[in-house]
Design a protein around this motif. Structure first.
Motif, PDB file in Angstrom:
ATOM      1  N   ARG A   2       0.841  -1.199   0.000  1.00 22.57           N
ATOM      2  CA  ARG A   2       0.000   0.000   0.000  1.00 22.57           C
ATOM      3  C   ARG A   2       0.876   1.249   0.000  1.00 22.57           C
ATOM      4  NH1 ARG A   2      -3.330  -1.040   4.215  1.00 22.57           N
ATOM      5  NH2 ARG A   2      -2.026   0.033   5.722  1.00 22.57           N
ATOM      6  N   LEU A   3       1.950   1.249   0.805  1.00 20.66           N
ATOM      7  CA  LEU A   3       2.877   2.383   0.805  1.00 20.66           C
ATOM      8  C   LEU A   3       3.540   2.551  -0.563  1.00 20.66           C
ATOM      9  CD1 LEU A   3       4.649   1.955   4.278  1.00 20.66           C
ATOM     10  CD2 LEU A   3       3.149   3.839   3.594  1.00 20.66           C
ATOM     11  N   LEU A   4       3.874   1.437  -1.206  1.00 14.55           N
ATOM     12  CA  LEU A   4       4.503   1.521  -2.518  1.00 14.55           C
ATOM     13  C   LEU A   4       3.548   2.094  -3.563  1.00 14.55           C
ATOM     14  CD1 LEU A   4       6.541  -1.808  -2.546  1.00 14.55           C
ATOM     15  CD2 LEU A   4       7.476   0.518  -2.617  1.00 14.55           C
ATOM     16  N   ILE A   5       2.272   1.734  -3.478  1.00 14.67           N
ATOM     17  CA  ILE A   5       1.285   2.318  -4.398  1.00 14.67           C
ATOM     18  C   ILE A   5       1.204   3.828  -4.196  1.00 14.67           C
ATOM     19  CG2 ILE A   5      -1.193   2.483  -4.884  1.00 14.67           C
ATOM     20  CD1 ILE A   5      -1.352  -0.547  -4.468  1.00 14.67           C
ATOM     21  N   GLN A   6       1.176   4.240  -2.929  1.00 14.91           N
ATOM     22  CA  GLN A   6       1.110   5.675  -2.638  1.00 14.91           C
ATOM     23  C   GLN A   6       2.392   6.376  -3.076  1.00 14.91           C
ATOM     24  OE1 GLN A   6       0.235   4.841   1.543  1.00 14.91           O
ATOM     25  NE2 GLN A   6      -1.731   5.858   1.331  1.00 14.91           N
ATOM     26  N   ALA A   7       3.532   5.726  -2.849  1.00 18.35           N
ATOM     27  CA  ALA A   7       4.809   6.313  -3.266  1.00 18.35           C
ATOM     28  C   ALA A   7       4.891   6.410  -4.788  1.00 18.35           C
ATOM     29  CB  ALA A   7       5.972   5.484  -2.721  1.00 18.35           C
ATOM     30  N   ARG A   8       4.358   5.413  -5.487  1.00 23.72           N
ATOM     31  CA  ARG A   8       4.352   5.438  -6.953  1.00 23.72           C
ATOM     32  C   ARG A   8       3.560   6.636  -7.461  1.00 23.72           C
ATOM     33  NH1 ARG A   8       7.678   3.704 -10.644  1.00 23.72           N
ATOM     34  NH2 ARG A   8       7.424   5.881 -11.238  1.00 23.72           N
ATOM     35  N   GLU A   9       2.444   6.925  -6.816  1.00 27.58           N
ATOM     36  CA  GLU A   9       1.643   8.106  -7.189  1.00 27.58           C
ATOM     37  C   GLU A   9       2.483   9.376  -7.056  1.00 27.58           C
ATOM     38  OE1 GLU A   9      -1.527   8.498  -8.101  1.00 27.58           O
ATOM     39  OE2 GLU A   9      -2.556   6.608  -7.685  1.00 27.58           O
ATOM     40  N   ILE A  10       3.221   9.473  -5.950  1.00 24.41           N
ATOM     41  CA  ILE A  10       4.021  10.676  -5.691  1.00 24.41           C
ATOM     42  C   ILE A  10       5.158  10.788  -6.708  1.00 24.41           C
ATOM     43  CG2 ILE A  10       5.574  11.760  -4.009  1.00 24.41           C
ATOM     44  CD1 ILE A  10       3.791  10.427  -1.816  1.00 24.41           C
ATOM     45  N   VAL A  11       5.844   9.673  -6.976  1.00 24.55           N
ATOM     46  CA  VAL A  11       6.944   9.686  -7.941  1.00 24.55           C
ATOM     47  C   VAL A  11       6.432  10.019  -9.334  1.00 24.55           C
ATOM     48  CG1 VAL A  11       8.647   8.210  -9.090  1.00 24.55           C
ATOM     49  CG2 VAL A  11       8.412   8.133  -6.605  1.00 24.55           C
ATOM     50  N   ASP A  12       5.274   9.478  -9.704  1.00 23.07           N
ATOM     51  CA  ASP A  12       4.704   9.757 -11.020  1.00 23.07           C
ATOM     52  C   ASP A  12       4.378  11.238 -11.202  1.00 23.07           C
ATOM     53  OD1 ASP A  12       4.939   7.143 -11.777  1.00 23.07           O
ATOM     54  OD2 ASP A  12       2.834   6.625 -11.433  1.00 23.07           O
ATOM     55  N   GLU A  13       4.162  11.934 -10.093  1.00 21.46           N
ATOM     56  CA  GLU A  13       3.866  13.369 -10.153  1.00 21.46           C
ATOM     57  C   GLU A  13       5.124  14.216  -9.979  1.00 21.46           C
ATOM     58  OE1 GLU A  13       0.849  14.049  -7.243  1.00 21.46           O
ATOM     59  OE2 GLU A  13      -0.742  13.156  -8.469  1.00 21.46           O
ATOM     60  N   GLY A  14       6.289  13.551  -9.991  1.00 24.72           N
ATOM     61  CA  GLY A  14       7.551  14.288  -9.926  1.00 24.72           C
ATOM     62  C   GLY A  14       8.146  14.417  -8.544  1.00 24.72           C
ATOM     63  N   GLY A  15       7.562  13.783  -7.545  1.00 26.02           N
ATOM     64  CA  GLY A  15       8.071  13.882  -6.190  1.00 26.02           C
ATOM     65  C   GLY A  15       9.213  12.914  -5.935  1.00 26.02           C
ATOM     66  N   GLY A  16       9.896  13.129  -4.825  1.00 27.19           N
ATOM     67  CA  GLY A  16      11.004  12.269  -4.436  1.00 27.19           C
ATOM     68  C   GLY A  16      10.856  11.803  -3.002  1.00 27.19           C
ATOM     69  N   ALA A  17      11.972  11.386  -2.406  1.00 28.55           N
ATOM     70  CA  ALA A  17      11.943  10.814  -1.057  1.00 28.55           C
ATOM     71  C   ALA A  17      11.390  11.801  -0.029  1.00 28.55           C
ATOM     72  CB  ALA A  17      13.344  10.357  -0.662  1.00 28.55           C
ATOM     73  N   ALA A  18      11.781  13.079  -0.152  1.00 29.59           N
ATOM     74  CA  ALA A  18      11.329  14.066   0.833  1.00 29.59           C
ATOM     75  C   ALA A  18       9.804  14.192   0.832  1.00 29.59           C
ATOM     76  CB  ALA A  18      11.973  15.417   0.563  1.00 29.59           C
ATOM     77  N   GLN A  19       9.226  14.245  -0.383  1.00 31.73           N
ATOM     78  CA  GLN A  19       7.768  14.368  -0.460  1.00 31.73           C
ATOM     79  C   GLN A  19       7.089  13.082  -0.019  1.00 31.73           C
ATOM     80  OE1 GLN A  19       6.314  15.859  -4.165  1.00 31.73           O
ATOM     81  NE2 GLN A  19       4.162  15.704  -3.573  1.00 31.73           N
ATOM     82  N   ILE A  20       7.698  11.933  -0.307  1.00 22.56           N
ATOM     83  CA  ILE A  20       7.143  10.660   0.159  1.00 22.56           C
ATOM     84  C   ILE A  20       7.091  10.647   1.685  1.00 22.56           C
ATOM     85  CG2 ILE A  20       7.620   8.182   0.373  1.00 22.56           C
ATOM     86  CD1 ILE A  20       8.672   8.273  -2.514  1.00 22.56           C
ATOM     87  N   GLY A  21       8.194  11.060   2.322  1.00 21.67           N
ATOM     88  CA  GLY A  21       8.227  11.087   3.778  1.00 21.67           C
ATOM     89  C   GLY A  21       7.200  12.023   4.360  1.00 21.67           C
ATOM     90  N   GLN A  22       7.068  13.212   3.753  1.00 12.74           N
ATOM     91  CA  GLN A  22       6.122  14.209   4.260  1.00 12.74           C
ATOM     92  C   GLN A  22       4.673  13.770   4.045  1.00 12.74           C
ATOM     93  OE1 GLN A  22       6.535  18.045   2.418  1.00 12.74           O
ATOM     94  NE2 GLN A  22       5.087  19.047   3.784  1.00 12.74           N
ATOM     95  N   THR A  23       4.362  13.292   2.853  1.00 12.56           N
ATOM     96  CA  THR A  23       2.987  12.926   2.515  1.00 12.56           C
ATOM     97  C   THR A  23       2.527  11.685   3.257  1.00 12.56           C
ATOM     98  OG1 THR A  23       3.290  13.854   0.307  1.00 12.56           O
ATOM     99  CG2 THR A  23       1.398  12.396   0.622  1.00 12.56           C
TER     100      THR A  23
END
Length: 341
Positions: A258-279
């Motif tokens: 589930r975390l990987l699905i959410q992280a994939r959404e963030i990466v697909d929108e141009g985000g990185g580790a910092a945004q993954i941690g924050q979101t």
């Protein structure tokens, strides 16, 4: 003489959704307890799965009168399976309108946060709109896992509910060990209170009795499977099973993907580790691992893996398969294309 005010209408439909299944079951237990005598409560309670029950059987369960009890309790998991397509949706709405005052119908929907909203029951979903427009006869309850920073407070609340006491350091230590797994937290709290035998639980007790949830092992398992190292992935699985119950290991895998699905959404929108941690409210180490790991998967691959987990959950709960065997098969199939898994 002034006539007494009419009694407030009790809700008949309860929509519970979110990623905290422990909270959902706790709500159901509270409703059952309010029914009085446990034997009569069991007699007047029906559990159904929307994926298996027919429309006719569901309507019969909802419409049956309670026996020597104020209300019947009908618990329906996967309710949206009864509302496929426009025709199915209208039939399900008609069923909700049909629920009599003598029945409490509880709808349980497991969901996850994606892009800041629930993946299935997003704001504006037709079922949430129906509940909101139904007035006092329906209510919704969002059952969301606590954020990591809120977990010590959740633990202290659960400790009080179970009739014990923790020091603040003990609550923080347990939160660090089990993260936001509320089901595991409730079990660990019960174990610690028995061990403490009436005294306040200290942080040293948590360190002595509670092994960390094993996030690193889950990362290693997913890494090995993604790289095609099936034997290594299976070794990691069985290491986890040495320290945790199969249901909890399954929950850890569900949480990880589930975390990987959410992280994939963030990466697909141009985000990185910092945004993954924050979101996702994850610490730096976990956010960095997710950012690295998620690049090995497409969104379609992750959703297919999540579908396999849902199928494994359904088979184990219905008695169609053993969970440990199912976990072995699932992990062995992670490195294979969907048609061969």
């Amino acid at each position: 003489m002034t006539a007494p005010a009419p009694a407030a209408e009790k809700p008949r439909i309860f929509l519970l959704f979110g990623d905290d299944t422990h909270a959902m079951e706790a709500f159901v237990r509270e409703m059952t307890a309010r029914m009085g005598d446990p034997g009569m409560a069991e007699l007047n309670t029906t559990r159904l799965d929307g994926k298996a029950v027919s429309d006719e059987d569901l309507r019969t369960a909802v419409g049956s009168l309670p026996f020597l009890c104020e209300r019947r309790l009908v618990i329906l998991t996967n309710p949206l399976a009864r509302a496929q397509g426009q025709e199915g949706r209208e039939r399900f709405k008609a069923l909700l309108e049909y629920v009599p005052a003598e029945t409490a119908l509880v709808l349980l929907v497991e969901d996850q946060i994606v892009r800041g909203d629930w993946d299935t029951l997003r704001a504006g979903h037709w079922l949430r709109k129906w509940v909101q427009e139904a007035g006092p006869k329906a209510m919704e309850r969002v059952c969301a896992l606590p954020a990591p920073n809120d977990m010590p407070g959740w633990i202290q609340k659960e400790v009080r509910r179970q009739g014990g006491s923790f020091t603040p350091d003990a609550a923080r230590a347990l939160a660090a060990a089990i993260e936001t797994n509320t089901e595991l937290a409730a079990q660990e709290i019960a174990k610690l209170l028995i061990y403490a035998d009436g005294r306040t639980v200290e942080a040293e007790d948590v360190d002595r009795l509670c092994a960390p949830i094993g996030q690193g092992n889950v990362f290693n398992l997913v890494d090995a499977a993604a790289e095609g190292r099936t034997a290594a992935a299976l070794r990691e699985l069985h290491t986890l099973l040495e320290f945790q119950e199969p249901a909890l290991v399954f929950g850890m895998l569900v949480r990880q993907y589930r975390l990987l699905i959410q992280a994939r959404e963030i990466v697909d929108e141009g985000g990185g580790a910092a945004q993954i941690g924050q979101t996702l409210n994850q610490k730096g180490f976990v956010a960095n691992k997710l950012a690295s790991q998620v690049r090995r998967f497409t969104m379609d691959e992750l959703r297919e893996i999540y579908r396999r987990l849902a199928l494994l959950d359904e088979e184990s709960k219905s008695g169609q398969g053993d969970l440990i065997t199912g976990l072995d098969t699932f992990v062995a199939g992670l490195g294979l294309p969907a048609e061969f898994a």
